[in-house]
Design an enzyme around this catalytic site. Structure first.
Site, PDB file in Angstrom:
ATOM      1  N   THR A  22     -43.687 147.356 -44.758  1.00 17.20           N
ATOM      2  CA  THR A  22     -43.896 148.450 -43.801  1.00 17.20           C
ATOM      3  C   THR A  22     -42.626 148.852 -43.053  1.00 17.20           C
ATOM      4  O   THR A  22     -41.804 148.002 -42.709  1.00 17.20           O
ATOM      5  CB  THR A  22     -44.981 148.068 -42.777  1.00 17.20           C
ATOM      6  OG1 THR A  22     -45.106 149.156 -41.847  1.00 17.20           O
ATOM      7  CG2 THR A  22     -44.622 146.822 -41.985  1.00 17.20           C
ATOM      8  N   SER A  23     -42.521 150.156 -42.760  1.00 15.29           N
ATOM      9  CA  SER A  23     -41.383 150.606 -41.946  1.00 15.29           C
ATOM     10  C   SER A  23     -41.807 150.852 -40.494  1.00 15.29           C
ATOM     11  O   SER A  23     -40.993 151.279 -39.673  1.00 15.29           O
ATOM     12  CB  SER A  23     -40.745 151.860 -42.546  1.00 15.29           C
ATOM     13  OG  SER A  23     -41.734 152.799 -42.840  1.00 15.29           O
ATOM     14  N   SER A  24     -43.074 150.565 -40.165  1.00  8.38           N
ATOM     15  CA  SER A  24     -43.545 150.836 -38.792  1.00  8.38           C
ATOM     16  C   SER A  24     -42.811 150.005 -37.730  1.00  8.38           C
ATOM     17  O   SER A  24     -42.453 150.544 -36.676  1.00  8.38           O
ATOM     18  CB  SER A  24     -45.051 150.597 -38.695  1.00  8.38           C
ATOM     19  OG  SER A  24     -45.718 151.561 -39.454  1.00  8.38           O
ATOM     20  N   LYS A  73     -58.753 149.692 -42.057  1.00 12.13           N
ATOM     21  CA  LYS A  73     -58.979 150.962 -41.364  1.00 12.13           C
ATOM     22  C   LYS A  73     -60.457 151.327 -41.212  1.00 12.13           C
ATOM     23  O   LYS A  73     -60.852 151.937 -40.228  1.00 12.13           O
ATOM     24  CB  LYS A  73     -58.295 152.098 -42.127  1.00 12.13           C
ATOM     25  CG  LYS A  73     -56.810 152.190 -41.898  1.00 12.13           C
ATOM     26  CD  LYS A  73     -56.284 153.356 -42.714  1.00 12.13           C
ATOM     27  CE  LYS A  73     -54.996 153.868 -42.145  1.00 12.13           C
ATOM     28  NZ  LYS A  73     -54.477 155.031 -42.867  1.00 12.13           N
ATOM     29  N   ASP A 109     -53.469 159.720 -38.311  1.00  6.80           N
ATOM     30  CA  ASP A 109     -52.933 160.238 -39.581  1.00  6.80           C
ATOM     31  C   ASP A 109     -53.107 161.756 -39.682  1.00  6.80           C
ATOM     32  O   ASP A 109     -52.207 162.471 -40.135  1.00  6.80           O
ATOM     33  CB  ASP A 109     -53.648 159.593 -40.778  1.00  6.80           C
ATOM     34  CG  ASP A 109     -53.268 158.138 -40.954  1.00  6.80           C
ATOM     35  OD1 ASP A 109     -52.133 157.759 -40.627  1.00  6.80           O
ATOM     36  OD2 ASP A 109     -54.124 157.359 -41.431  1.00  6.80           O
ATOM     37  N   GLY A 136     -58.520 157.426 -47.334  1.00  8.95           N
ATOM     38  CA  GLY A 136     -58.211 157.380 -45.905  1.00  8.95           C
ATOM     39  C   GLY A 136     -57.344 158.543 -45.462  1.00  8.95           C
ATOM     40  O   GLY A 136     -57.663 159.221 -44.472  1.00  8.95           O
ATOM     41  N   ALA A 137     -56.257 158.797 -46.185  1.00  7.79           N
ATOM     42  CA  ALA A 137     -55.323 159.853 -45.773  1.00  7.79           C
ATOM     43  C   ALA A 137     -56.004 161.215 -45.848  1.00  7.79           C
ATOM     44  O   ALA A 137     -55.958 162.009 -44.902  1.00  7.79           O
ATOM     45  CB  ALA A 137     -54.087 159.823 -46.663  1.00  7.79           C
ATOM     46  N   GLN A 263     -47.537 160.541 -37.353  1.00  7.96           N
ATOM     47  CA  GLN A 263     -48.683 159.669 -37.057  1.00  7.96           C
ATOM     48  C   GLN A 263     -48.220 158.517 -36.176  1.00  7.96           C
ATOM     49  O   GLN A 263     -48.927 158.062 -35.275  1.00  7.96           O
ATOM     50  CB  GLN A 263     -49.421 159.189 -38.320  1.00  7.96           C
ATOM     51  CG  GLN A 263     -48.638 158.315 -39.307  1.00  7.96           C
ATOM     52  CD  GLN A 263     -48.440 156.873 -38.874  1.00  7.96           C
ATOM     53  OE1 GLN A 263     -49.264 156.328 -38.147  1.00  7.96           O
ATOM     54  NE2 GLN A 263     -47.344 156.268 -39.303  1.00  7.96           N
TER      55      GLN A 263
HETATM   56  P1  NAD Z   1     -57.068 155.471 -50.656  1.00  9.41           P
HETATM   57  O1  NAD Z   1     -57.030 154.302 -51.578  1.00  9.41           O
HETATM   58  O2  NAD Z   1     -57.919 155.441 -49.443  1.00  9.41           O
HETATM   59  O3  NAD Z   1     -57.503 156.795 -51.519  1.00  9.41           O
HETATM   60  C1  NAD Z   1     -56.988 157.036 -52.805  1.00  9.41           C
HETATM   61  C2  NAD Z   1     -57.299 158.471 -53.227  1.00  9.41           C
HETATM   62  O4  NAD Z   1     -56.525 158.768 -54.395  1.00  9.41           O
HETATM   63  C3  NAD Z   1     -58.746 158.710 -53.620  1.00  9.41           C
HETATM   64  O5  NAD Z   1     -59.112 160.031 -53.259  1.00  9.41           O
HETATM   65  C4  NAD Z   1     -58.722 158.579 -55.148  1.00  9.41           C
HETATM   66  O6  NAD Z   1     -59.774 159.253 -55.759  1.00  9.41           O
HETATM   67  C5  NAD Z   1     -57.387 159.217 -55.446  1.00  9.41           C
HETATM   68  N1  NAD Z   1     -56.777 158.816 -56.701  1.00  9.41           N
HETATM   69  C6  NAD Z   1     -56.446 157.559 -57.086  1.00  9.41           C
HETATM   70  N2  NAD Z   1     -55.848 157.589 -58.291  1.00  9.41           N
HETATM   71  C7  NAD Z   1     -55.794 158.898 -58.678  1.00  9.41           C
HETATM   72  C8  NAD Z   1     -55.313 159.578 -59.838  1.00  9.41           C
HETATM   73  N3  NAD Z   1     -54.774 158.921 -60.864  1.00  9.41           N
HETATM   74  N4  NAD Z   1     -55.452 160.908 -59.877  1.00  9.41           N
HETATM   75  C9  NAD Z   1     -56.013 161.591 -58.869  1.00  9.41           C
HETATM   76  N5  NAD Z   1     -56.489 161.014 -57.750  1.00  9.41           N
HETATM   77  C10 NAD Z   1     -56.384 159.670 -57.669  1.00  9.41           C
HETATM   78  O7  NAD Z   1     -55.558 155.770 -50.284  1.00  9.41           O
HETATM   79  P2  NAD Z   1     -54.994 156.541 -49.001  1.00  9.41           P
HETATM   80  O8  NAD Z   1     -54.785 155.567 -47.915  1.00  9.41           O
HETATM   81  O9  NAD Z   1     -55.814 157.751 -48.754  1.00  9.41           O
HETATM   82  O10 NAD Z   1     -53.542 156.943 -49.544  1.00  9.41           O
HETATM   83  C11 NAD Z   1     -53.384 158.011 -50.484  1.00  9.41           C
HETATM   84  C12 NAD Z   1     -51.914 158.368 -50.534  1.00  9.41           C
HETATM   85  O11 NAD Z   1     -51.505 158.813 -49.257  1.00  9.41           O
HETATM   86  C13 NAD Z   1     -50.985 157.194 -50.882  1.00  9.41           C
HETATM   87  O12 NAD Z   1     -49.993 157.693 -51.740  1.00  9.41           O
HETATM   88  C14 NAD Z   1     -50.370 156.820 -49.546  1.00  9.41           C
HETATM   89  O13 NAD Z   1     -49.067 156.290 -49.690  1.00  9.41           O
HETATM   90  C15 NAD Z   1     -50.306 158.173 -48.865  1.00  9.41           C
HETATM   91  N6  NAD Z   1     -50.305 158.082 -47.391  1.00  9.41           N
HETATM   92  C16 NAD Z   1     -49.272 158.682 -46.741  1.00  9.41           C
HETATM   93  C17 NAD Z   1     -49.239 158.633 -45.365  1.00  9.41           C
HETATM   94  C18 NAD Z   1     -48.091 159.279 -44.641  1.00  9.41           C
HETATM   95  O14 NAD Z   1     -47.937 159.013 -43.447  1.00  9.41           O
HETATM   96  N7  NAD Z   1     -47.315 160.121 -45.291  1.00  9.41           N
HETATM   97  C19 NAD Z   1     -50.252 157.997 -44.633  1.00  9.41           C
HETATM   98  C20 NAD Z   1     -51.313 157.413 -45.333  1.00  9.41           C
HETATM   99  C21 NAD Z   1     -51.316 157.461 -46.731  1.00  9.41           C
END
Ligand code: NAD
Length: 290
Positions: A22-24, A73, A109, A136-137, A263
């Site tokens: 983590t970078s937090s 979460k 987020d 989640g995101a 966030q």
């Molecule tokens: P999660 O595990 O809760 O959800 C995963 C999502 O991706 C689901 O909707 C799933 O159906 C979809 N998915 C998985 N494999 C797939 C594929 N091959 N093709 C299409 N859809 C696919 O994960 P999350 O916490 O929601 O994270 C999702 C992304 O968001 C990650 O890449 C994470 O790094 C990024 N994220 C970024 C930030 C930020 O601050 N920029 C914050 C949270 C998450």
């Protein structure tokens, strides 16, 4: 850092697993130091099994709060006293504040995502967004976009275990906000093409584009057009295949670094009441990679 920590220093934790990458801590500790605030942010390797004890421990030690990441979460709410409306709607918490023993769960987020768009000069309020993802995101982004006044949301997800969560999110948005939300399967490429065509922004909120999907996207180049904003929540790599295609078409693009920063800034404000020094943090965290 060690010169800064004293008997008065207040703890803020991060509860997640895996968490060593983590970078937090880097972000928050730099911001505390920069503003001369007497807090220290530490990451703790805690999963669902140890979560209740960890929350009780932080409360007993009068920590100011914590961040929460996967897999906690959607579980931590059980151990909290209150949730903000956005956390309640999203069914997830990423930030906890301890006010004299009363624990409130926030989700930052979605605010982080919306602020990153604003910071980049993109205005999507009153307009239509097409987004892929139901984890989640994506859920946090959809809820916040709807609360902030995005008028229409077309949500796509592949046919997996997240699809049912997307159905719930769509129902909640349509019942509790003025935004009109619809759900489609990502496998329906014609629907994806059609929904993107009258949206001002397209967002990838899945892990597509990051490991193990580096260099991949489900988007076809001719689904994009130059006046579309293309946004990816992925920030490692900073330029995903989706963003490369979007740049080739001439779209305005934004990656997930801004969401990550904002966030954190929102959580920082929850704990300290102070604004994170954004320009300094951009330089510190991203350097030339903004
Ligand atoms: P999660 O595990 O809760 O959800 C995963 C999502 O991706 C689901 O909707 C799933 O159906 C979809 N998915 C998985 N494999 C797939 C594929 N091959 N093709 C299409 N859809 C696919 O994960 P999350 O916490 O929601 O994270 C999702 C992304 O968001 C990650 O890449 C994470 O790094 C990024 N994220 C970024 C930030 C930020 O601050 N920029 C914050 C949270 C998450």
């Amino acid at each position: 850092m060690e010169k800064r920590i004293s008997g008065y220093t207040t703890l803020i934790g991060l509860l997640a697993t895996p968490i060593k990458h983590t970078s937090s801590p880097k972000m928050h500790n730099e911001a505390f130091q920069y503003l001369g605030l007497d807090y220290a942010y530490l990451a703790f390797e805690v999963g669902n099994d140890g979560l209740e004890d960890a929350v009780k421990g932080l409360k007993a030690m009068q920590a100011r709060g914590c961040n929460v990441s996967m897999p906690n979460k959607t579980v931590i709410h059980k151990y909290l006293d209150k949730l903000t409306p956005a956390a309640e709607l999203a069914g997830a918490v990423n930030t906890v504040i301890n006010d004299d023993g009363v624990l409130t769960g926030h989700i930052t987020d979605g605010v982080g995502y919306m602020t990153s768009l604003k910071d980049a000069g993109f205005d999507i309020i009153g307009k239509k967004m097409t987004i892929v993802g139901a984890g989640g995101a994506a859920t946090a982004i959809c809820i916040q976009a709807a609360l902030d006044g995005v008028s229409e949301l077309s949500i796509f997800n592949q046919d997996d275990e997240f699809f049912a969560r997307a159905e719930e999110t769509v129902k909640k948005i349509n019942e509790k906000t003025n935004c009109k939300a619809k759900l489609y399967r990502l496998e329906d490429k014609e629907a994806l093409r059609r929904e993107i065509a009258d949206s001002v922004i397209f967002t990838n909120a899945t892990g597509m584009g990051m490991k193990p999907y580096v260099g991949q996207t489900y988007i076809e180049k001719d689904m994009l057009r130059p006046d579309l904003i293309v946004s990816d929540v992925v920030y490692q790599p900073a330029k995903t295949r989706l963003l490369e295609l979007a740049e080739e078409v001439g779209c305005k693009t934004i990656n997930g670094l801004g969401m990550m920063l904002f966030q954190g800034a929102e959580a920082f404000k929850c704990w300290t009441g102070k604004e994170m020094p954004i320009e300094h943090m951009k330089e510190f965290l991203f350097g030339d990679n903004k």
